[in-house]
Motif scaffolding. Structure first.
Motif, PDB file in Angstrom:
ATOM      1  N   SER A   1     110.327 -21.453  -7.047  1.00  0.00           N
ATOM      2  CA  SER A   1     110.792 -20.379  -8.010  1.00  0.00           C
ATOM      3  C   SER A   1     109.794 -19.926  -8.839  1.00  0.00           C
ATOM      4  N   TRP A   2     108.952 -20.864  -9.244  1.00  0.00           N
ATOM      5  CA  TRP A   2     107.645 -20.368 -10.281  1.00  0.00           C
ATOM      6  C   TRP A   2     106.787 -19.417  -9.749  1.00  0.00           C
ATOM      7  N   ALA A   3     106.422 -19.859  -8.321  1.00  0.00           N
ATOM      8  CA  ALA A   3     105.394 -19.028  -7.683  1.00  0.00           C
ATOM      9  C   ALA A   3     106.086 -17.671  -7.134  1.00  0.00           C
ATOM     10  N   GLU A   4     107.387 -17.516  -7.036  1.00  0.00           N
ATOM     11  CA  GLU A   4     107.914 -16.318  -6.834  1.00  0.00           C
ATOM     12  C   GLU A   4     107.773 -15.116  -7.953  1.00  0.00           C
TER      13      GLU A   4
ATOM     14  N   ILE B   1     103.133 -27.148 -11.834  1.00  0.00           N
ATOM     15  CA  ILE B   1     103.788 -26.009 -12.306  1.00  0.00           C
ATOM     16  C   ILE B   1     105.091 -25.929 -12.112  1.00  0.00           C
ATOM     17  N   GLY B   2     105.852 -26.200 -13.002  1.00  0.00           N
ATOM     18  CA  GLY B   2     107.337 -25.706 -12.778  1.00  0.00           C
ATOM     19  C   GLY B   2     107.874 -24.725 -13.235  1.00  0.00           C
ATOM     20  N   TRP B   3     107.306 -24.327 -14.591  1.00  0.00           N
ATOM     21  CA  TRP B   3     108.039 -23.241 -15.343  1.00  0.00           C
ATOM     22  C   TRP B   3     106.816 -22.689 -16.198  1.00  0.00           C
ATOM     23  N   GLY B   4     106.809 -21.672 -16.825  1.00  0.00           N
ATOM     24  CA  GLY B   4     106.338 -21.080 -18.068  1.00  0.00           C
ATOM     25  C   GLY B   4     105.130 -19.937 -17.517  1.00  0.00           C
TER      26      GLY B   4
ATOM     27  N   MET C   1      98.385 -33.919 -13.945  1.00  0.00           N
ATOM     28  CA  MET C   1      98.490 -33.205 -15.218  1.00  0.00           C
ATOM     29  C   MET C   1      99.583 -32.168 -14.813  1.00  0.00           C
ATOM     30  N   HIS C   2      99.434 -31.249 -15.834  1.00  0.00           N
ATOM     31  CA  HIS C   2     100.563 -30.259 -15.898  1.00  0.00           C
ATOM     32  C   HIS C   2      99.924 -28.792 -16.327  1.00  0.00           C
ATOM     33  N   ALA C   3     100.482 -27.779 -15.634  1.00  0.00           N
ATOM     34  CA  ALA C   3     100.042 -26.434 -16.107  1.00  0.00           C
ATOM     35  C   ALA C   3     101.265 -25.587 -16.491  1.00  0.00           C
ATOM     36  N   SER C   4     102.332 -26.041 -16.738  1.00  0.00           N
ATOM     37  CA  SER C   4     103.567 -25.730 -17.106  1.00  0.00           C
ATOM     38  C   SER C   4     103.388 -25.486 -18.721  1.00  0.00           C
ATOM     39  N   ASP C   5     104.263 -24.816 -19.262  1.00  0.00           N
ATOM     40  CA  ASP C   5     104.054 -24.304 -20.688  1.00  0.00           C
ATOM     41  C   ASP C   5     104.520 -25.498 -21.508  1.00  0.00           C
TER      42      ASP C   5
ATOM     43  N   GLY D   1     108.741 -28.696  -4.444  1.00  0.00           N
ATOM     44  CA  GLY D   1     110.178 -28.080  -4.351  1.00  0.00           C
ATOM     45  C   GLY D   1     110.311 -26.792  -4.674  1.00  0.00           C
ATOM     46  N   TYR D   2     111.620 -26.228  -4.732  1.00  0.00           N
ATOM     47  CA  TYR D   2     111.856 -24.940  -5.277  1.00  0.00           C
ATOM     48  C   TYR D   2     112.555 -24.784  -6.504  1.00  0.00           C
ATOM     49  N   ALA D   3     113.532 -25.415  -6.924  1.00  0.00           N
ATOM     50  CA  ALA D   3     114.100 -25.521  -8.128  1.00  0.00           C
ATOM     51  C   ALA D   3     113.607 -27.120  -8.447  1.00  0.00           C
ATOM     52  N   TYR D   4     113.180 -26.857 -10.151  1.00  0.00           N
ATOM     53  CA  TYR D   4     112.754 -28.115 -10.479  1.00  0.00           C
ATOM     54  C   TYR D   4     114.056 -29.305 -11.038  1.00  0.00           C
TER      55      TYR D   4
END
Length: 250
Positions: free
Chosen positions: A91-94, A62-65, A205-209, A114-117
């Motif tokens: 960044s997403w977690a925050e 999960i990186g964004w969304g 897999m991904h859980a980003s939007d 990481g922090y930023a993707y």
């Protein structure tokens, strides 16, 4: 008559070379099968695990969304999947502390994305260290403890990240099965991609939007994997008691 024997000798030599090549290939495959927990590695030790010895590990980046993570968590709960690993960017977690709290509450494992993707292969060592440190600080503020795993945000890494991860005390984790769900190829294709999995596989897999079809695919792919008598575990559980083999990475 002499011409016949020259041709025969050439044929025998050619067949011998083919036979030796076949024997070498068979021996190589045999070694691949008897050794467990494959890893990418540098010659002097740091490792990136991409496969285990038994069971199966579902991992979600999960990186964004804002839309996909919560439904996926709900589906996992409904399907009684109690072990999975979520790699979260700091960044997403925050921005989504309530979802991070749910992941922890449900007993799922959290790894750092990481922090930023950003692509770590495009950064110098100090920039990579800074990004990981910033992610560490974000998870510390969210009271997420005992993180042991690190995944390169874009999946691209080199031996520098292996060494940096080791300095931080993290195991770098890759994958052996790619669902390609972020391309939204269709639910059936996602299921087919993951249905290739077997004992020891780490599934990406991904859980980003961007992954709009993952949640729809989950019930069917979970059923398919269960039909193979595979038990779902976290990455840490999978690799905790495995022996390893090494594949050098530059």
């Amino acid at each position: 008559m002499n011409f016949f024997w020259v041709l025969s000798a050439q044929s025998i030599k050619r067949y011998a070379i083919v036979l030796l090549a076949a024997l070498f290939a068979a021996w190589f495959l045999f070694l691949q099968n008897i050794l467990h927990a494959p890893v990418f590695s540098t010659p002097d030790g740091p490792k990136a695990v991409y496969k285990g010895e038994k069971n199966i590990a579902l991992t979600f980046n999960i990186g964004w969304g804002d839309k996909q993570a919560s439904p996926i968590l709900e589906t996992l709960k409904n399907e009684k999947i109690t072990s999975a690993t979520f790699f979260l960017s700091g960044s997403w977690a925050e921005r989504h502390p309530e979802i991070v709290e749910t992941i922890v509450k449900e007993g799922y494992e959290i790894g750092i994305l990481g922090y930023a993707y950003v692509d770590y292969t495009d950064l110098d060592d100090e920039e990579i260290i800074k990004d990981i440190s910033k992610a560490q600080e974000a998870f510390k503020k969210l009271n997420v403890k005992d993180i042991k795993l690190l995944r390169a945000p874009t999946g691209h890494f080199d031996k520098r990240l292996l060494k940096i991860g080791e300095r931080f005390g993290y195991t770098v984790v890759h994958w052996s099965i790619d669902s390609k769900d972020w391309t939204n190829p269709g639910v059936n294709t996602i299921v087919q991609n993951i249905n290739k999995a077997n004992k020891g596989d780490i599934v990406l897999m991904h859980a980003s939007d961007s992954a709009k079809q993952t949640n729809k695919a989950l019930p069917e792919l979970i059923q398919e994997l269960r039909s193979k008598d595979l038990n779902f575990v976290t990455v840490s559980e999978m690799i905790s008691n495995s022996t390893t083999k090494h594949e050098e990475i530059q």
